[in-house]
Each structure stands twice: as structure tokens, then as C-alpha cells.
Design an enzyme around this catalytic site. Structure first.
Site, PDB file in Angstrom:
ATOM      1  N   LYS A   1       0.811  -1.220   0.000  1.00 60.69           N
ATOM      2  CA  LYS A   1       0.000   0.000   0.000  1.00 60.69           C
ATOM      3  C   LYS A   1       0.842   1.267   0.000  1.00 60.69           C
ATOM      4  O   LYS A   1       0.419   2.288  -0.549  1.00 60.69           O
ATOM      5  CB  LYS A   1      -0.981   0.000   1.172  1.00 60.69           C
ATOM      6  N   LYS A   6      -3.979  -9.308  -5.995  1.00 59.91           N
ATOM      7  CA  LYS A   6      -5.257  -9.505  -5.320  1.00 59.91           C
ATOM      8  C   LYS A   6      -6.335  -8.569  -5.880  1.00 59.91           C
ATOM      9  O   LYS A   6      -6.059  -7.414  -6.167  1.00 59.91           O
ATOM     10  CB  LYS A   6      -5.065  -9.200  -3.825  1.00 59.91           C
ATOM     11  N   LYS A  50     -11.019  -3.536  -3.638  1.00 60.17           N
ATOM     12  CA  LYS A  50     -11.999  -2.498  -3.937  1.00 60.17           C
ATOM     13  C   LYS A  50     -11.344  -1.148  -4.179  1.00 60.17           C
ATOM     14  O   LYS A  50     -11.932  -0.287  -4.804  1.00 60.17           O
ATOM     15  CB  LYS A  50     -13.079  -2.437  -2.853  1.00 60.17           C
TER      16      LYS A  50
HETATM   17  P1  ATP Z   1      -8.709  -2.252   0.128  1.00 61.90           P
HETATM   18  O1  ATP Z   1      -8.230  -2.297  -1.290  1.00 61.90           O
HETATM   19  O2  ATP Z   1      -9.229  -0.897   0.536  1.00 61.90           O
HETATM   20  O3  ATP Z   1      -7.717  -2.818   1.121  1.00 61.90           O
HETATM   21  P2  ATP Z   1     -10.066  -4.778   0.126  1.00 61.90           P
HETATM   22  O4  ATP Z   1     -10.872  -5.195  -1.063  1.00 61.90           O
HETATM   23  O5  ATP Z   1      -8.727  -5.391   0.296  1.00 61.90           O
HETATM   24  O6  ATP Z   1     -10.003  -3.198   0.153  1.00 61.90           O
HETATM   25  P3  ATP Z   1     -10.587  -4.944   2.962  1.00 61.90           P
HETATM   26  O7  ATP Z   1     -11.592  -4.043   3.585  1.00 61.90           O
HETATM   27  O8  ATP Z   1      -9.145  -4.611   3.110  1.00 61.90           O
HETATM   28  O9  ATP Z   1     -10.967  -5.078   1.411  1.00 61.90           O
HETATM   29  O10 ATP Z   1     -10.833  -6.429   3.502  1.00 61.90           O
HETATM   30  C1  ATP Z   1     -12.108  -6.889   3.927  1.00 61.90           C
HETATM   31  C2  ATP Z   1     -12.133  -8.401   3.943  1.00 61.90           C
HETATM   32  O11 ATP Z   1     -12.156  -8.904   2.610  1.00 61.90           O
HETATM   33  C3  ATP Z   1     -10.920  -9.037   4.616  1.00 61.90           C
HETATM   34  O12 ATP Z   1     -11.354 -10.160   5.358  1.00 61.90           O
HETATM   35  C4  ATP Z   1     -10.058  -9.483   3.462  1.00 61.90           C
HETATM   36  O13 ATP Z   1      -9.237 -10.587   3.788  1.00 61.90           O
HETATM   37  C5  ATP Z   1     -11.125  -9.871   2.446  1.00 61.90           C
HETATM   38  N1  ATP Z   1     -10.627  -9.749   1.075  1.00 61.90           N
HETATM   39  C6  ATP Z   1     -10.235  -8.609   0.467  1.00 61.90           C
HETATM   40  N2  ATP Z   1      -9.851  -8.844  -0.787  1.00 61.90           N
HETATM   41  C7  ATP Z   1      -9.998 -10.183  -0.986  1.00 61.90           C
HETATM   42  C8  ATP Z   1      -9.755 -11.045  -2.092  1.00 61.90           C
HETATM   43  N3  ATP Z   1      -9.291 -10.565  -3.246  1.00 61.90           N
HETATM   44  N4  ATP Z   1     -10.024 -12.366  -1.952  1.00 61.90           N
HETATM   45  C9  ATP Z   1     -10.506 -12.861  -0.787  1.00 61.90           C
HETATM   46  N5  ATP Z   1     -10.748 -12.096   0.300  1.00 61.90           N
HETATM   47  C10 ATP Z   1     -10.501 -10.769   0.204  1.00 61.90           C
HETATM   48 MG    MG Z   2      -7.450  -4.784   1.914  1.00 62.35          MG
END
Ligand code: ATP
Ligand code: MG
Length: 332
Positions: free
Chosen positions: A111, A195, A198
């Protein structure tokens, strides 16, 4: 006594990764455990958020969780900043965790990017706040995607060091991650080694839970693949990250394992497989997206749910924080 805690950042549109890696499991766990689910807005601002967008995203993510079946009457749903105990315990953990531990965190490296000197100090201590989120409830299990495994290990290290430093062997539990399902790490549609997130700048890299049938079909049609047909056995996916990802998504959406999924679609070309995958994705996400839109018509009701959830969350954490202050030696 088992207690579940998990959090999600209100940083943008919920993705298929969030759904398969986290939210779907959160909903299922409600039958057997006491669950506390949190929109972690304090975590979100480790990267700058426009205030209006942060408020909108918080309500949208709340609507997403409700649409997926999170029950705010039986369990607790709230946004983190409405319970100050998270931030207070995080400060204490800033004084427990070691620089060396945080230096090893891969999420910070990803990040912060190249210009690490310019990253917020909040982004660096993010895992300490996450440990506080969990341990303020003495939660025993945390359902997360694969990407959060390292942070969970850090939370255990913090709990163990706290218990050891203040000679309270069983004060904080050593929390276990629950990494469940066939798609614990959903990858970007544009790059099978990254990965799905969002906050990724490219909307084509992810399927949003609010995407309609046309957007889903288009994103899957354009998803990166290799030229080979799908294998009939799971071993045939090794070294083919994009194919692996799409098959994992297909299996997880259908609720079957990869072998079973390949029993149906093995041998097919991507041109044939992709429309099948789109149909399954639309049939799962369509109703959730519609329910989200319906819930978002009544923002006041969402705010009320979060406010009430935060009150109930404080009823759990306030006595634990009193104990922590006692242990640490604060006059109160
Ligand atoms: P950001 O990009 O802002 O970090 P994010 O999509 O990674 O957003 P988070 O809010 O960081 O989402 O994570 C929320 C939950 O979703 C966590 O339990 C994380 O492990 C899960 N998660 C996030 N991305 C994935 C993915 N690509 N596959 C499976 N689980 C995910
Ligand atoms: Mg995340």
C-alpha cells in the site's frame, strides 16, 4: 466461549473478493457464534478519503452486509469510529508491538508503494489497530481472506507480549483466523498475480457487488486468460494463475470444490467457459445488488442500525478496557 469479530474498510465498492473471501462466511457463522462485524473507518483514513465519499461508502458497505444476510438484531454491526475503545487500545498496542514486527508486514509495503517516506504513520501501525479491534472484544476467531493472515499472526504476537509483559497469562486470547471456502484469495481480472481489491484504480480489475449483468459479462469477457483450454484435473491449473482464479471463482460461486467444477467445465475453451461463469456470477450477485439499492433508499435507517450497533459494541468493550487500564497501571 467463542466470539467472532471481523472488519471491512469502507474504501469503495464491495467486490466479489470481499464477498467470497469474507462476507459470505460472516453470514454463515451467525447461526453458531456470537458475531461482531465492523466497518473500519479508522482504518480507511490511513489513505486519504474524501469525507463525503467516506460517509457514502460506509453506508454502502453497511447495505452490502445487510443484503448478504448479516442480522443486526441478533448480532452487532457498527462503524469503528463510534466506539472509541478501539483507538485507545490501539495506542496501548502501539507501545507493545515492535518496529521490527511491523517492518515485516507485506500489506504496508504494497500500500505504501515506492514512496515509503510519504506514507502516513497510520498506515504503518494499521495492524496494531486491527489487533485492538479484535482484542477489545477478546474475540477468539476472525473470519478473513488469505491476505489478512499475516496481520492475524501479529495480533497473536501482540496478545502474547501484552500477557507476558504485565504477567497476566490468560488476559488476551490468542485469536485464530478462519480462512474458509474455495476462493480465499480472489485475484484481479487483469493480473492473476495481484489480489482483487476495492481500492484498485482499475474498475475492470474487479467485479463489484453492485455491477449489473452487462458489466459483469463485459468484465469477465475481457478478463486476462491464457490460450489453452481448461484442464480436467486441478493439477492442470498450476502455473496458470488466471485460469486458476476464474475456476476458483466459478467453484466458490457454485459452492463446490475445484475438482467438481472441473468435472463440468474441464476441456472447455475460455470462449465457452466465460459466458457460463458470467451467468453464475449474475445469478449470485444480482439479487444482492438489488437488495443493496433498496436498502440505500433509507439512509436514516442504516445510520440508526450503526448507531445502535455501536452502543451494543461499547457495552462489551467498556468493561474490557477498564480491566486493561487497571492492568497497565492507569489511575481511573
Ligand atoms: P482495500 O483495497 O481498501 O484494502 P479490500 O478489497 O482489500 O479493500 P478490505 O476491507 O481490506 O478489502 O478487507 C475486507 C475483507 O475482505 C478481509 O477479510 C479481506 O481478507 C477480504 N478480502 C479482500 N480482498 C480479498 C480477495 N481478493 N479475496 C478474498 N478475500 C478478500
Ligand atoms: Mg485490503
Amino acid at each position: 466461549e467463542n466470539r467472532i469479530f471481523s472488519g471491512i474498510q469502507p474504501t469503495g465498492n464491495l467486490t466479489l473478493g470481499n464477498y467470497l473471501g469474507a462476507i459470505r462466511n460472516w453470514a454463515a457463522l451467525q447461526d453458531d457464534y456470537e458475531c461482531i462485524y465492523c466497518l473500519v473507518d479508522l482504518h480507511a483514513i490511513t489513505l486519504f478519503q474524501n469525507p463525503e465519499e467516506l460517509r457514502r461508502n460506509t453506508r454502502e458497505v453497511a447495505a452490502g452486509l445487510l443484503a448478504c444476510g448479516i442480522d443486526p438484531k441478533k448480532h452487532i454491526l457498527f462503524n469503528q469510529s463510534q466506539n472509541q475503545d478501539h483507538a485507545e487500545l490501539a495506542w496501548i498496542f502501539n507501545c507493545v508491538a515492535r518496529m521490527g514486527w511491523l517492518n515485516r508486514m507485506t500489506q504496508f509495503k504494497e500500500k505504501a508503494g515506492k514512496n515509503r517516506e510519504n506514507a502516513s504513520t497510520g498506515l504503518f501501525v494499521y495492524p496494531n489497530l486491527m489487533a485492538a479491534d479484535i482484542l477489545a472484544y477478546k474475540a477468539t476467531h476472525v473470519p478473513v481472506g488469505e491476505d489478512q493472515k499475516q496481520h492475524l499472526e501479529l495480533a497473536r504476537d501482540i496478545a502474547a507480549k501484552f500477557n507476558n509483559d504485565w504477567e497476566k497469562p490468560d488476559f488476551f486470547p490468542l485469536t485464530e483466523p478462519l480462512i474458509l471456502g474455495a476462493a480465499t484469495r480472489v485475484m484481479s481480472l487483469r493480473d492473476g498475480t495481484k489480489k482483487m481489491s476495492k481500492s484498485d484504480p482499475s474498475d475492470m480489475s474487479r467485479i463489484n457487488m453492485t455491477d449489473g449483468p452487462d458489466a459483469i459479462a463485459q468484465k469477465i469477457r475481457k478478463a486476462k486468460t491464457d490460450p489453452e483450454a481448461l484442464p480436467s484435473e486441478a493439477e492442470g491449473l498450476e502455473g496458470r494463475p488466471e485460469a486458476q482464479n476464474l475456476v476458483n471463482i466459478y467453484a466458490a460461486l457454485r459452492g463446490v470444490d475445484v475438482e467438481t467444477a472441473l468435472g463440468d467445465v474441464g476441456g472447455k475453451q475460455f470462449s465457452e467457459f466465460k459466458p457460463i461463469l458470467s451467468d453464475v456470477a449474475v445469478s449470485v450477485l444480482g439479487p444482492i445488488g438489488e437488495e443493496m439499492q433498496r436498502l440505500l433508499q433509507d439512509v436514516a435507517e442504516i445510520d440508526r442500525i450503526l448507531c445502535e450497533g455501536s452502543e451494543r459494541s461499547r457495552a462489551i468493550t467498556n468493561p474490557i478496557l477498564r480491566e486493561v487500564r487497571e492492568v497497565v497501571g492507569f489511575v481511573q
